[in-house]
Every structure is written in structure tokens, then in C-alpha cells.
Write a protein that holds these residues in place. Structure first.
Motif: not given
Length: 192
Positions: A13-22, A24-28, A91-92
Motif C-alpha cells: 500500500d504505497a510502502g505501507g501494510d496492505a493486508r487489511p485491503l486484501h 487474499d494476501p498472496d495476490l500482491p 476491491e484491492r
């Protein structure tokens, strides 16, 4: 690979933690890390802390167009089956799945002089201590030794810390859109 995927989502997330946005945390990791480790491991370097725990990485591709072709043959097909267009819990997730079906590529103008590209991600524990610079130097040396004349990367416009870091380590801005800045760096000729 699991550690790299974890680092990837925790910085997506632009350098930040994107786990709450996913959902499926494997997608990135599927989009931004896995293919490099699988298809071009000679240009993948992991940073570990004193306890031998991965806290960052830099990954690259020597020839972006060749790498894109290899991904089309060997990386994306199974992921496209697993993640149909429009699927995804958040959405992410759907955004990353869109990248699986239509991966971003660099412009011909960029790859003409800067055919290699890279991704670097560092957890907060690794930031601000020169580790990022050392990882970039390691990858640049590897790409240069393999004959690359230049490397490029893209970064989110809103990731001001990353943009400042790239400028400090020798990258210059090549192009900018509303969302992304493309940075480039010429590489020294291969030593004989």
C-alpha cells in the motif's frame, strides 16, 4: 517464497501494510514477486535480520521484454485459471487480479535504454539503515555483470518516501502519469 510474499503484501500500500485491503494476501506476491524468484532467481536477493528472518528483498529482470514473454508462457496461465477476471473478495483483490490478466509493461521508450527492471520492498525494521541502498547496489552489480545498460522501475506517485529514496540512490525521473513515476538508472559497462 512465503517470506517474500509476506513482505510484498506488508509493503503493497504505497510502502505501507496492505493486508487489511486484501481478502487474499498472496495476490500482491503473485503479481509483483513470485515470477522473479521463479523465472530469474539469479537476480533475486533477500535481506535477513540478525535472527535470519527475511525483512526485505530486491528482485529484477535482466531483459523486461524477455521476462514478460516468459511470464506469459510460464507464470500467468495458472494464475489466470485460479483467479478469473472479476473475482476477488475486495476491491484491492480485484485490482491485483486485473494485473494478472493484463500485466503492466514498460513503454518502448524506457526499455530501449533501460531494458532491466526491479522491485524492492523493505519492512520498517530494515528502513533507514542503508539496507535499501546495499540491495540496489547488489542488484545493479548483478544486472551490469550480465550486460544490462540500464534499469528502470515504477513507483506510486503517492509513495513520497520511495521516490525520495530512489533519487538518493541514483535514479532519475523518466516519466510520470497521474498514478506512477518511472525512474531510470544507466548501468556501468560490464568489466572485462
Amino acid at each position: 517464497m512465503a517470506a517474500m510474499y509476506d513482505i510484498c503484501v506488508r509493503t503493497a500500500d504505497a510502502g505501507g501494510d496492505a493486508r487489511p485491503l486484501h481478502g487474499d494476501p498472496d495476490l500482491p506476491g503473485h503479481v509483483w514477486a513470485g515470477a522473479y524468484v521463479t523465472l530469474e532467481p539469479e537476480h533475486a536477493f533477500v535481506l535477513v535480520d540478525d535472527g535470519d528472518v527475511p525483512i526485505g528483498y530486491v528482485i529484477g529482470a535482466l531483459d523486461s521484454r524477455s521476462f514478460e514473454d516468459r511470464c506469459e508462457r510460464a507464470w500467468w496461465p495458472s494464475l489466470r485459471e485460479r483467479y478469473p477476471v472479476g473475482s476477488g473478495e475486495t476491491e484491492r483483490d480485484r485490482l491485483e487480479i486485473g494485473f494478472i490478466h493484463a500485466p503492466p509493461t514498460a513503454s518502448d521508450e524506457v526499455v530501449a535504454d533501460y531494458p532491466s527492471h526491479l522491485h524492492i520492498d523493505l519492512l520498517p525494521a530494515a528502513q533507514g539503515r542503508g539496507a535499501g541502498r546495499r540491495l540496489i547496489e547488489t542488484l545493479v552489480a548483478s544486472l551490469s555483470a550480465d550486460g544490462s545498460p540500464g534499469v528502470h522501475l515504477g513507483v506510486a506517485v503517492r509513495n513520497e518516501n520511495a521516490r525520495a529514496f530512489y533519487e538518493r540512490v541514483g535514479f532519475t525521473e523518466f516519466a510520470r502519469t497521474a498514478d506512477t513515476v518511472t525512474f531510470v538508472m544507466p548501468l556501468p559497462p560490464r568489466s572485462r
